[in-house]
Design a protein around this motif. Structure first.
Motif, PDB file in Angstrom:
ATOM      1  N   SER A  65       0.834  -1.184   0.000  1.00  0.00           N
ATOM      2  CA  SER A  65       0.000   0.000   0.000  1.00  0.00           C
ATOM      3  C   SER A  65       0.864   1.226   0.000  1.00  0.00           C
ATOM      4  N   GLY A  66       0.267   2.356  -0.351  1.00  0.00           N
ATOM      5  CA  GLY A  66       1.023   3.593  -0.412  1.00  0.00           C
ATOM      6  C   GLY A  66       0.202   4.733   0.109  1.00  0.00           C
ATOM      7  N   GLY A  67       0.856   5.868   0.308  1.00  0.00           N
ATOM      8  CA  GLY A  67       0.182   7.042   0.816  1.00  0.00           C
ATOM      9  C   GLY A  67       0.128   7.014   2.321  1.00  0.00           C
ATOM     10  N   GLY A  68       0.257   8.176   2.915  1.00  0.00           N
ATOM     11  CA  GLY A  68       0.215   8.229   4.366  1.00  0.00           C
ATOM     12  C   GLY A  68       1.478   7.683   4.974  1.00  0.00           C
ATOM     13  N   GLU A 158       1.077  13.944  -1.412  1.00  0.00           N
ATOM     14  CA  GLU A 158      -0.206  13.612  -2.012  1.00  0.00           C
ATOM     15  C   GLU A 158      -0.784  12.359  -1.367  1.00  0.00           C
ATOM     16  N   LYS A 159      -2.097  12.313  -1.252  1.00  0.00           N
ATOM     17  CA  LYS A 159      -2.742  11.124  -0.709  1.00  0.00           C
ATOM     18  C   LYS A 159      -2.595   9.939  -1.653  1.00  0.00           C
ATOM     19  N   ILE A 160      -2.589  10.229  -2.954  1.00  0.00           N
ATOM     20  CA  ILE A 160      -2.421   9.179  -3.955  1.00  0.00           C
ATOM     21  C   ILE A 160      -1.029   9.323  -4.552  1.00  0.00           C
ATOM     22  N   PRO A 161      -0.106   8.401  -4.291  1.00  0.00           N
ATOM     23  CA  PRO A 161       1.287   8.537  -4.735  1.00  0.00           C
ATOM     24  C   PRO A 161       1.454   8.734  -6.234  1.00  0.00           C
ATOM     25  N   SER A 162       0.614   8.092  -7.052  1.00  0.00           N
ATOM     26  CA  SER A 162       0.758   8.231  -8.503  1.00  0.00           C
ATOM     27  C   SER A 162       0.550   9.671  -8.951  1.00  0.00           C
TER      28      SER A 162
END
Length: 394
Positions: A65-68, A158-162
Motif C-alpha cells: 500500500s502507499g500514501g500516508g 499527495e494522498k495518492i502517490p501516482s
C-alpha cells in the motif's frame, strides 16, 4: 375507468424513468484504477500491479500500500496479479477483488524495462482493446527496478502517490528540462508513424529506503524506442537537447564559463524556434540540418564582469551557442548509434518526399545512423539581469 388507466400509465412511465441507464455502474461494486504497473515475473508471466484509492474490501489480499505513513490508514491499496497474457492477468484482478475494475480514471502506466526490451506492441494492443481505458494516461519506464516497487512507494505530499509522480514529471519537464511527459495515445501514434521513434520518461530508485517514498526516486533522462522496443537511454542533458528541438520544454538552464575570470554565468532559455530539414546529396543519401534560435536571459554571474558590454555579450552568446550545439550533436550521435530516429527526420521525408521515402524506408535505420548533419545555433539575450554587473563586495 379512464382515470384508472391514466394512473396506471403514469406509474409505468415513472418506473421507466427511474430505472436508470442500462449500463449503469454501481460504484459500491467497483474499483477505480488510478495507476497500473507492468512487470515480467521470473517465471515468465506478466505481473500487473494496480493502485486503488481506499477503502477496499476488508480481508482481501493486499500486496502493499502507499500514501500516508506510520499507523495511519493508507489512502491507496496496491494489489498484484499474474497471468500468461496481459488480458489474463487483468481478468485475475477481478476474481481477486470480487469487484469490477474500472480503468477510465487510470492516470499513470508504469512499465518495467525488461517488458519494454521485449516489445511494447502487446502492451499497446492491450490498452487499446480494454473498454474505458484512459488513453491519455501518462507513461513511465522503470530503470533498474520493478514497476511493482514504484507502485508501492509512499508520498508525503499527495494522498495518492501516482499523482505525486505525475506532478514530478511535469515539473521536471517545465522547470529542469531533463525529462519529458508522454501519454499512452501519443506513444502509440508515434510508434505507428513512418520515420519516427518515440522517447519515454525514465524513473529510477536513487536511494533505497524502507518504506520507499517518492523523494527517494529520480525522474530524469529518457528511454529510446525503436520499432516499439527499448534500445537504450538518453541522459538528462541529452533529453534537454531533444526538448529544445521539439519545443517541449519551457525552461532550460546553462552554466557558462566566463573566459575573462574564474567563474560562471547562468543562461536561462525562455523560448526556442527550431527548424529541421533534410537535404539529399549527390548519391541521394540524406543529410540532416538543424537550425535553432534560442532566446534567453542571463540570470546570474558569479564574478564581477559587466556582461552588458557589447563585446563581452557577443562572446558570451557565442559560448552559449557552442555549448548548446555540442549537446545537440551528442544527442543526435547517440540516437544514430541506436538507429532510432527520435527527431523524426524520416517522417519529414515521408511527408515531403514520398517517392524518396519509398526507396529508402526499408534501409532507413542504416541510412539514419550514417547520415551527415549540420547544426546551427544562434542565441539572443533579452536582458542581462536587473544589475549592470554582478555585485562586488569591497
Amino acid at each position: 375507468m379512464g382515470k384508472s388507466l391514466r394512473r396506471i400509465g403514469l406509474v409505468l412511465v415513472c418506473n421507466l424513468l427511474l430505472t436508470g441507464c442500462w449500463d449503469n455502474i454501481d460504484v459500491s461494486e467497483s474499483h477505480y484504477v488510478t495507476a497500473m504497473g507492468i512487470d515480467r515475473a521470473p517465471d515468465g508471466l506478466y505481473e500487473l500491479t494496480f493502485e486503488f484509492p481506499t477503502p477496499i474490501l476488508t480481508g482481501q489480499n493486499k500486496e502493499g500500500s502507499g500514501g500516508g505513513g506510520g499507523g495511519e490508514q493508507k489512502s491507496v491499496a496496491v494489489v498484484t496479479t499474474k497471468g500468461d497474457t496481459l488480458y489474463t492477468a487483468a481478468r485475475n484482478i477481478v476474481e481477486k477483488l470480487a469487484r469490477k475494475v474500472i480503468p477510465s480514471k487510470m492516470e499513470l502506466l508504469i512499465i518495467n524495462e525488461q517488458v519494454a526490451r521485449d516489445g511494447l506492441m502487446e502492451v499497446f494492443d492491450f490498452m487499446e482493446r480494454q473498454q474505458d481505458t484512459n488513453m491519455v494516461a501518462n507513461i513511465l519506464l522503470v530503470k533498474g527496478a520493478t514497476a511493482k516497487e514504484i507502485m508501492q512507494v509512499e508520498s508525503l505530499q499527495e494522498k495518492i502517490p501516482s499523482q505525486h509522480l505525475m506532478k514530478s514529471i511535469k515539473v521536471n519537464q517545465d522547470n529542469l528540462g531533463t525529462s519529458k511527459e508522454a501519454r499512452v495515445i501519443d506513444i502509440i501514434k508515434e510508434v505507428g508513424l513512418p520515420g519516427r521513434d518515440p522517447l519515454l520518461p525514465v524513473i529510477e530508485i536513487e536511494q533505497r529506503a524502507e518504506p520507499l517514498k517518492v523523494k527517494d526516486l529520480g525522474i530524469t533522462g529518457s528511454a529510446v524506442l525503436k520499432d516499439g522496443k527499448l534500445v537504450g537511454y538518453l541522459d538528462g542533458v541529452q533529453t534537454k537537447s531533444w526538448l529544445l528541438i521539439e519545443h517541449k520544454g519551457k525552461i532550460s538552464l546553462y552554466s557558462v564559463p566566463l573566459a575573462e575570470a574564474e567563474g560562471n554565468a547562468v543562461f536561462e532559455v525562455i523560448s526556442t524556434k527550431a527548424t529541421k530539414k533534410v537535404e539529399f546529396l549527390h548519391d541521394d543519401k540524406p543529410k540532416f540540418i538543424i537550425e535553432l534560435k534560442v532566446v534567453g536571459n542571463i540570470g546570474e554571474s558569479q564574478v564581477s564582469i559587466d556582461l552588458t558590454q557589447p563585446e563581452r555579450l557577443t562572446s558570451f552568446k557565442a559560448q552559449v551557442a557552442q555549448i548548446i550545439r555540442k549537446e545537440i550533436e551528442n544527442t543526435l550521435l547517440t540516437s544514430q548509434q541506436y538507429q532510432s530516429d527520435i527527431f523524426g527526420f524520416g517522417s519529414l521525408i515521408y511527408k515531403k518526399h514520398l517517392t524518396q521515402w519509398r526507396k529508402m524506408q526499408d534501409n532507413w535505420a542504416e541510412l539514419y545512423s550514417k547520415a551527415p548533419y549540420e547544426i546551427e545555433v544562434t542565441v539572443q539575450v533579452k536582458r542581462s539581469g536587473y544589475t549592470r554587473k554582478s555585485i562586488e563586495v569591497k
